[in-house]
Scaffold this motif. Structure first.
Motif, PDB file in Angstrom:
ATOM      1  N   ALA A 195      -3.796 -19.341  -0.485  1.00 15.39           N
ATOM      2  CA  ALA A 195      -3.807 -18.487   0.700  1.00 15.39           C
ATOM      3  C   ALA A 195      -2.411 -17.996   1.079  1.00 15.39           C
ATOM      4  O   ALA A 195      -2.204 -16.800   1.314  1.00 15.39           O
ATOM      5  N   ARG A 196      -1.462 -18.892   1.150  1.00 18.30           N
ATOM      6  CA  ARG A 196      -0.116 -18.512   1.585  1.00 18.30           C
ATOM      7  C   ARG A 196       0.516 -17.520   0.621  1.00 18.30           C
ATOM      8  O   ARG A 196       1.095 -16.514   1.029  1.00 18.30           O
ATOM      9  N   ARG A 197       0.395 -17.802  -0.660  1.00 19.20           N
ATOM     10  CA  ARG A 197       1.018 -16.935  -1.665  1.00 19.20           C
ATOM     11  C   ARG A 197       0.362 -15.559  -1.683  1.00 19.20           C
ATOM     12  O   ARG A 197       1.050 -14.537  -1.766  1.00 19.20           O
ATOM     13  N   VAL A 198      -0.964 -15.515  -1.616  1.00 15.22           N
ATOM     14  CA  VAL A 198      -1.652 -14.223  -1.640  1.00 15.22           C
ATOM     15  C   VAL A 198      -1.192 -13.352  -0.478  1.00 15.22           C
ATOM     16  O   VAL A 198      -0.861 -12.173  -0.656  1.00 15.22           O
ATOM     17  N   MET A 199      -1.159 -13.895   0.727  1.00 15.98           N
ATOM     18  CA  MET A 199      -0.755 -13.099   1.884  1.00 15.98           C
ATOM     19  C   MET A 199       0.708 -12.691   1.799  1.00 15.98           C
ATOM     20  O   MET A 199       1.089 -11.601   2.228  1.00 15.98           O
ATOM     21  N   SER A 200       1.544 -13.525   1.218  1.00 17.96           N
ATOM     22  CA  SER A 200       2.950 -13.162   1.030  1.00 17.96           C
ATOM     23  C   SER A 200       3.072 -11.972   0.083  1.00 17.96           C
ATOM     24  O   SER A 200       3.831 -11.024   0.339  1.00 17.96           O
ATOM     25  N   LEU A 201       2.310 -11.995  -1.008  1.00 17.98           N
ATOM     26  CA  LEU A 201       2.345 -10.891  -1.968  1.00 17.98           C
ATOM     27  C   LEU A 201       1.770  -9.614  -1.360  1.00 17.98           C
ATOM     28  O   LEU A 201       2.271  -8.517  -1.613  1.00 17.98           O
ATOM     29  N   VAL A 202       0.708  -9.752  -0.565  1.00 24.68           N
ATOM     30  CA  VAL A 202       0.131  -8.585   0.106  1.00 24.68           C
ATOM     31  C   VAL A 202       1.184  -7.925   0.990  1.00 24.68           C
ATOM     32  O   VAL A 202       1.347  -6.692   0.989  1.00 24.68           O
ATOM     33  N   ARG A 203       1.919  -8.716   1.751  1.00 22.44           N
ATOM     34  CA  ARG A 203       2.941  -8.154   2.649  1.00 22.44           C
ATOM     35  C   ARG A 203       4.074  -7.506   1.867  1.00 22.44           C
ATOM     36  O   ARG A 203       4.670  -6.529   2.329  1.00 22.44           O
ATOM     37  N   GLN A 204       4.376  -8.034   0.687  1.00 24.15           N
ATOM     38  CA  GLN A 204       5.410  -7.398  -0.141  1.00 24.15           C
ATOM     39  C   GLN A 204       5.005  -5.996  -0.567  1.00 24.15           C
ATOM     40  O   GLN A 204       5.860  -5.146  -0.815  1.00 24.15           O
ATOM     41  N   MET A 205       3.704  -5.752  -0.657  1.00 26.88           N
ATOM     42  CA  MET A 205       3.216  -4.427  -1.042  1.00 26.88           C
ATOM     43  C   MET A 205       3.008  -3.498   0.158  1.00 26.88           C
ATOM     44  O   MET A 205       2.690  -2.328  -0.010  1.00 26.88           O
ATOM     45  N   ARG A 206       3.156  -4.051   1.372  1.00 31.08           N
ATOM     46  CA  ARG A 206       2.859  -3.285   2.586  1.00 31.08           C
ATOM     47  C   ARG A 206       4.037  -3.267   3.556  1.00 31.08           C
ATOM     48  O   ARG A 206       3.854  -3.229   4.768  1.00 31.08           O
ATOM     49  N   GLY A 207       5.253  -3.286   3.026  1.00 28.28           N
ATOM     50  CA  GLY A 207       6.434  -3.189   3.877  1.00 28.28           C
ATOM     51  C   GLY A 207       6.581  -4.337   4.853  1.00 28.28           C
ATOM     52  O   GLY A 207       7.073  -4.149   5.972  1.00 28.28           O
ATOM     53  N   GLY A 208       6.147  -5.530   4.455  1.00 26.46           N
ATOM     54  CA  GLY A 208       6.275  -6.705   5.303  1.00 26.46           C
ATOM     55  C   GLY A 208       5.123  -6.895   6.271  1.00 26.46           C
ATOM     56  O   GLY A 208       5.096  -7.883   7.021  1.00 26.46           O
ATOM     57  N   LYS A 209       4.140  -6.005   6.259  1.00 25.89           N
ATOM     58  CA  LYS A 209       2.987  -6.106   7.150  1.00 25.89           C
ATOM     59  C   LYS A 209       1.737  -6.465   6.349  1.00 25.89           C
ATOM     60  O   LYS A 209       1.726  -6.364   5.120  1.00 25.89           O
ATOM     61  N   ASP A 210       0.680  -6.848   7.059  1.00 27.07           N
ATOM     62  CA  ASP A 210      -0.593  -7.109   6.379  1.00 27.07           C
ATOM     63  C   ASP A 210      -1.200  -5.819   5.846  1.00 27.07           C
ATOM     64  O   ASP A 210      -1.902  -5.822   4.836  1.00 27.07           O
ATOM     65  N   TYR A 211      -0.929  -4.704   6.536  1.00 32.24           N
ATOM     66  CA  TYR A 211      -1.507  -3.426   6.112  1.00 32.24           C
ATOM     67  C   TYR A 211      -0.695  -2.267   6.660  1.00 32.24           C
ATOM     68  O   TYR A 211      -0.159  -2.332   7.763  1.00 32.24           O
ATOM     69  N   ASP A 212      -0.612  -1.215   5.857  1.00 27.59           N
ATOM     70  CA  ASP A 212       0.020   0.033   6.273  1.00 27.59           C
ATOM     71  C   ASP A 212      -0.970   1.156   5.960  1.00 27.59           C
ATOM     72  O   ASP A 212      -1.333   1.363   4.807  1.00 27.59           O
ATOM     73  N   SER A 213      -1.405   1.874   6.996  1.00 29.22           N
ATOM     74  CA  SER A 213      -2.460   2.878   6.834  1.00 29.22           C
ATOM     75  C   SER A 213      -1.936   4.257   6.453  1.00 29.22           C
ATOM     76  O   SER A 213      -2.691   5.228   6.469  1.00 29.22           O
ATOM     77  N   GLN A 214      -0.699   4.354   6.060  1.00 24.52           N
ATOM     78  CA  GLN A 214      -0.100   5.660   5.751  1.00 24.52           C
ATOM     79  C   GLN A 214      -0.785   6.315   4.565  1.00 24.52           C
ATOM     80  O   GLN A 214      -0.984   5.709   3.513  1.00 24.52           O
ATOM     81  N   TRP A 215      -1.196   7.593   4.747  1.00 31.68           N
ATOM     82  CA  TRP A 215      -1.788   8.334   3.643  1.00 31.68           C
ATOM     83  C   TRP A 215      -0.788   8.413   2.490  1.00 31.68           C
ATOM     84  O   TRP A 215       0.410   8.535   2.683  1.00 31.68           O
ATOM     85  N   GLY A 216      -1.331   8.369   1.293  1.00 28.41           N
ATOM     86  CA  GLY A 216      -0.476   8.450   0.116  1.00 28.41           C
ATOM     87  C   GLY A 216      -0.085   7.094  -0.428  1.00 28.41           C
ATOM     88  O   GLY A 216       0.140   6.943  -1.629  1.00 28.41           O
ATOM     89  N   SER A 217      -0.034   6.076   0.438  1.00 20.17           N
ATOM     90  CA  SER A 217       0.329   4.737  -0.030  1.00 20.17           C
ATOM     91  C   SER A 217      -0.720   3.688   0.302  1.00 20.17           C
ATOM     92  O   SER A 217      -0.678   2.588  -0.241  1.00 20.17           O
ATOM     93  N   ARG A 218      -1.671   4.013   1.181  1.00 20.25           N
ATOM     94  CA  ARG A 218      -2.620   2.983   1.615  1.00 20.25           C
ATOM     95  C   ARG A 218      -3.509   2.482   0.488  1.00 20.25           C
ATOM     96  O   ARG A 218      -3.970   1.347   0.505  1.00 20.25           O
ATOM     97  N   MET A 219      -3.756   3.324  -0.533  1.00 19.98           N
ATOM     98  CA  MET A 219      -4.620   2.905  -1.646  1.00 19.98           C
ATOM     99  C   MET A 219      -3.850   2.133  -2.727  1.00 19.98           C
ATOM    100  O   MET A 219      -4.452   1.430  -3.531  1.00 19.98           O
ATOM    101  N   ARG A 220      -2.532   2.280  -2.756  1.00 22.18           N
ATOM    102  CA  ARG A 220      -1.735   1.685  -3.831  1.00 22.18           C
ATOM    103  C   ARG A 220      -0.690   0.689  -3.350  1.00 22.18           C
ATOM    104  O   ARG A 220      -0.250  -0.167  -4.101  1.00 22.18           O
ATOM    105  N   GLY A 221      -0.226   0.827  -2.102  1.00 17.57           N
ATOM    106  CA  GLY A 221       0.862  -0.007  -1.640  1.00 17.57           C
ATOM    107  C   GLY A 221       2.197   0.572  -2.064  1.00 17.57           C
ATOM    108  O   GLY A 221       2.271   1.616  -2.721  1.00 17.57           O
TER     109      GLY A 221
END
Length: 359
Positions: A285-311
């Motif tokens: 759990a900890r590692r997965v969420m850490s990696l997710v944030r690395q793909m989202r600018g330090g956040k759980d999610y970034d809804s910006q068009w153009g990057s939301r599907m890929r990170g």
């Protein structure tokens, strides 16, 4: 969100978080009895008709890939923990959590509304995507047949359409799909997120097994229906290592194309997904969420068009490069031919005068 979770048999998420539009917040708590409960409790699925006035939904998102879609159902019994459609249940005054997979709605007049729309003099055909929000072949479709009725209208009007599903039930409609494919009117995407049956059961508890999805690709391809595989979502530290293996198996089954989407955790999903991780995969759990944030600018999610599907960032770039390399290696990178809108025609209704000059 409370850290208390309950085991619910055959369901994806672990709680029923209050929808963001509700004035009162419900929170589960441990009353001291739960630890002694031997059997996980069950929740019965409830299905109700939804009164819809319009069946074709329009969107202008630049990274979705279609502008017209039909969703025969609201909510989804497959119970996928990561489903990006969960937050939409809040608009119904329901929870994006367990309510989303147990309180479902169907559109009984979908085919009737569609036919009325296609008969309008000003209607101009463009391909319609079936299932852009929730799965059109979830278990209730077996008896309700709303998706099949929609497809029957589209085939009768020679209207182009696409479908995405993770259900093997789609092969029930091979007759319609093969007829449409022979005229260049359809293509199908099958979502295969993992080859690990145990992970699939945990992550997508009521969806078809990975092998059944691959068999659906095989049967669709054998019937002449163009099929692609969707590795979606790609979850770093959980299933992303399977990307190449999934594409290889899909290509062997007859898939002609592939796509992927990086895990998206908008609104309530971020808490629901984290809760599920800590319950079912505490070691990761900890590692997965850490990696997710690395793909989202330090956040759980970034809804910006153009990057939301890929990170974004090095990890997202690596995922993209791996995907493109696997596409090339397994012959899944050929461009799709455009679906044929020129065959569209309005069939006569009962009692209409026959046009001797109609094609």
């Amino acid at each position: 969100m409370s850290s208390f979770t309950q085991q619910i048999r055959g369901r994806g998420v672990r709680s029923n978080v209050t929808g963001r539009y509700e004035s009162q917040v419900r929170e589960a708590f441990d009353d001291g009895w739960t630890a002694d409960d031997g059997e996980p409790r069950q929740i019965t699925t409830e299905v109700a008709p939804e009164t819809a006035r319009v069946i074709i939904t329009r969107n202008d998102s630049p990274d979705v890939g279609f502008s017209a879609s039909i969703n025969p159902y609201r909510g989804c019994e497959h119970g996928c923990t990561y489903c990006y459609a969960r937050p939409a249940h809040a608009y119904m005054g329901l929870s994006p959590g367990l309510d989303f997979e147990t309180k479902l709605f169907f559109k009984p007049r979908a085919a009737e509304l569609l036919e009325a729309e296609l008969r309008k003099p000003r209607y101009r055909p463009e391909f319609i995507h079936i299932g852009g929000n929730t799965d059109p072949y979830q278990p209730q479709e077996r008896t309700l047949r709303v998706t099949r009725q929609v497809m029957e209208v589209l085939v009768r009007f020679r209207h182009p359409f696409t479908i995405i599903t993770k259900s093997a039930l789609i092969v029930r409609d091979l007759d319609l799909l093969a007829e449409a494919a022979a005229q260049g009117l359809t293509r199908v995407a099958i979502s295969v997120t993992t080859l690990d049956r145990r992970l699939a059961r945990s992550m997508e508890p009521r969806a078809a097994t990975p092998e059944k999805r691959l068999d659906a690709i095989r049967r669709l391809s054998a019937a002449g229906v163009p099929v692609s595989v969707m590795f979606a979502p790609s979850i770093p530290g959980l299933n992303d290592h399977e990307l190449e293996a999934v594409l290889e198996r899909a290509a062997e089954a007859g898939a002609l194309g592939a796509g992927y989407v990086a895990l998206r955790l908008p609104l309530e999903i971020k808490d629901l997904f984290r809760e599920w991780l800590e319950s079912d995969h505490p070691d990761r759990a900890r590692r997965v969420m850490s990696l997710v944030r690395q793909m989202r600018g330090g956040k759980d999610y970034d809804s910006q068009w153009g990057s939301r599907m890929r990170g974004e960032g090095p990890l997202a770039d690596l995922m993209s490069r791996r995907f493109k390399a696997a596409q090339r290696r397994f012959g899944l990178d050929a461009p799709w031919a455009a679906l044929d809108t020129g065959r569209f025609r309005i069939p006569p209704k009962a009692g209409d005068q026959i046009d001797l000059f109609a094609p």
